[in-house]
Enzyme design. Structure first.
Site, short mmCIF file in Angstrom:
data_model
loop_
_atom_site.label_atom_id
_atom_site.label_comp_id
_atom_site.label_asym_id
_atom_site.label_seq_id
_atom_site.Cartn_x
_atom_site.Cartn_y
_atom_site.Cartn_z
N ARG A 97 -24.40 -4.59 0.00
CA ARG A 97 -24.41 -5.95 -0.49
C ARG A 97 -24.97 -6.91 0.55
O ARG A 97 -25.28 -8.05 0.25
CB ARG A 97 -22.97 -6.37 -0.79
CG ARG A 97 -22.67 -6.59 -2.24
CD ARG A 97 -21.27 -7.16 -2.37
NE ARG A 97 -20.43 -6.34 -3.22
CZ ARG A 97 -20.45 -6.36 -4.54
NH1 ARG A 97 -21.28 -7.17 -5.17
NH2 ARG A 97 -19.67 -5.59 -5.25
N ARG A 146 -19.89 -16.11 -8.23
CA ARG A 146 -20.43 -14.78 -7.95
C ARG A 146 -21.93 -14.86 -7.69
O ARG A 146 -22.47 -14.16 -6.83
CB ARG A 146 -20.15 -13.82 -9.12
CG ARG A 146 -18.67 -13.43 -9.22
CD ARG A 146 -18.35 -12.79 -10.55
NE ARG A 146 -18.93 -11.47 -10.70
CZ ARG A 146 -19.02 -10.84 -11.89
NH1 ARG A 146 -18.60 -11.41 -12.99
NH2 ARG A 146 -19.55 -9.65 -11.94
N ARG A 183 -19.10 -13.05 -23.07
CA ARG A 183 -18.38 -11.79 -23.25
C ARG A 183 -16.92 -12.02 -23.61
O ARG A 183 -16.26 -12.90 -23.06
CB ARG A 183 -18.44 -10.98 -21.95
CG ARG A 183 -19.75 -10.32 -21.72
CD ARG A 183 -19.60 -8.96 -21.08
NE ARG A 183 -19.08 -9.04 -19.73
CZ ARG A 183 -19.52 -8.29 -18.73
NH1 ARG A 183 -20.51 -7.43 -18.93
NH2 ARG A 183 -18.99 -8.38 -17.54
N LYS A 210 -27.38 -3.84 -14.60
CA LYS A 210 -27.36 -2.69 -13.69
C LYS A 210 -26.49 -1.56 -14.21
O LYS A 210 -26.87 -0.39 -14.15
CB LYS A 210 -26.83 -3.11 -12.31
CG LYS A 210 -27.84 -3.79 -11.43
CD LYS A 210 -27.22 -4.13 -10.10
CE LYS A 210 -26.08 -5.11 -10.34
NZ LYS A 210 -25.27 -5.42 -9.18
#
Ligand SMILES: [Zn+2]
Length: 224
Positions: A91, A174, A130, A16
């Site tokens: 959300r 998450r 990451r 996103k």
């Protein structure tokens, strides 16, 4: 002039942020990511910012109404005259209803909710690979974009670490929150005819050109 009032939806790691950056450049749209605009409001010491800070200082969640007011305030600013990109809000369905009311009250309407989809396993693979440098936050990926020397930033030689947010157990949490709270929004926007789906497994270039094509079609339809 057609407005582009856009909401970005999708799990963390679906791309996103990357797409938002491109759309921002394409159309000169302001990009409102919830965390950032709350921080900005606090820094500007606006009345809403001061109110938000009280919650943040206590470690409490900033209430939906307040977040929505901060966003509505941005939507009213001249930079958002031709549209805006929202990321991280709404959300939940409650937040989406609040946003709809705020936008309606301004005689405007959402153009589309752009959903970038990616399966959980892909999200975990992307995020847990990451590594971020401790000095300046330069981001690498063990698999897709490794540094020249393992564990060391190419640009400043500082150490690379895995942020807590990118640890697999955090990513799973998450994702759980996303499935539980945010996924119902997909149907909600679909019912309103606003949902547009994009496959986040494609390359960022492909996703971008599909979004561009979709927005071009929507703009044409709006003119008819
Ligand atoms: Zn660095």
């Amino acid at each position: 002039m057609t407005e582009r009032n856009l909401v970005l939806l999708g799990p963390p790691g679906a791309g996103k942020g990357t797409q938002a950056q491109r759309l921002k450049d394409d159309f000169d749209l302001p990009y409102y990511a919830t965390g950032n605009i709350l921080r900005e409001a606090v820094e500007e010491e606006s009345e809403l910012g001061r109110e938000a800070k009280e919650y943040m200082d206590r470690g409490d969640l900033v209430p939906d109404e307040l977040i929505c007011k901060v966003i509505a305030d941005r939507i009213d600013s001249p930079e958002a005259e031709d549209g805006f990109l929202l990321d991280g809000f709404p959300r939940t369905i409650g937040q989406a209803e609040m946003l709809e009311t705020a936008v309606d009250e301004r005689g405007r309407s959402l153009t589309a909710a752009l959903l970038i989809e990616a399966p959980d396993e892909e999200v975990i693979r992307r995020l847990s690979g990451r590594r971020t440098c401790v000095k300046a936050g330069h981001v690498y990926h063990l698999e897709f974009d490794p540094p020249k020397n393992e564990g060391v930033c190419d640009q400043d030689g500082s150490r690379l670490v895995q942020r807590d947010d990118d640890k697999p157990e955090t990513v799973r949490k998450r994702l759980d929150v996303y499935h539980e709270q945010t996924e119902p929004l997909i149907e909600w926007y679909e019912d309103r005819g606003l949902l547009r789906r994009f496959d986040g497994m494609r390359t960022p270039d492909e996703v971008h050109s599909r979004i561009r094509a979709t927005l071009a079609t929507l703009a044409l339809e709006a003119e008819i």
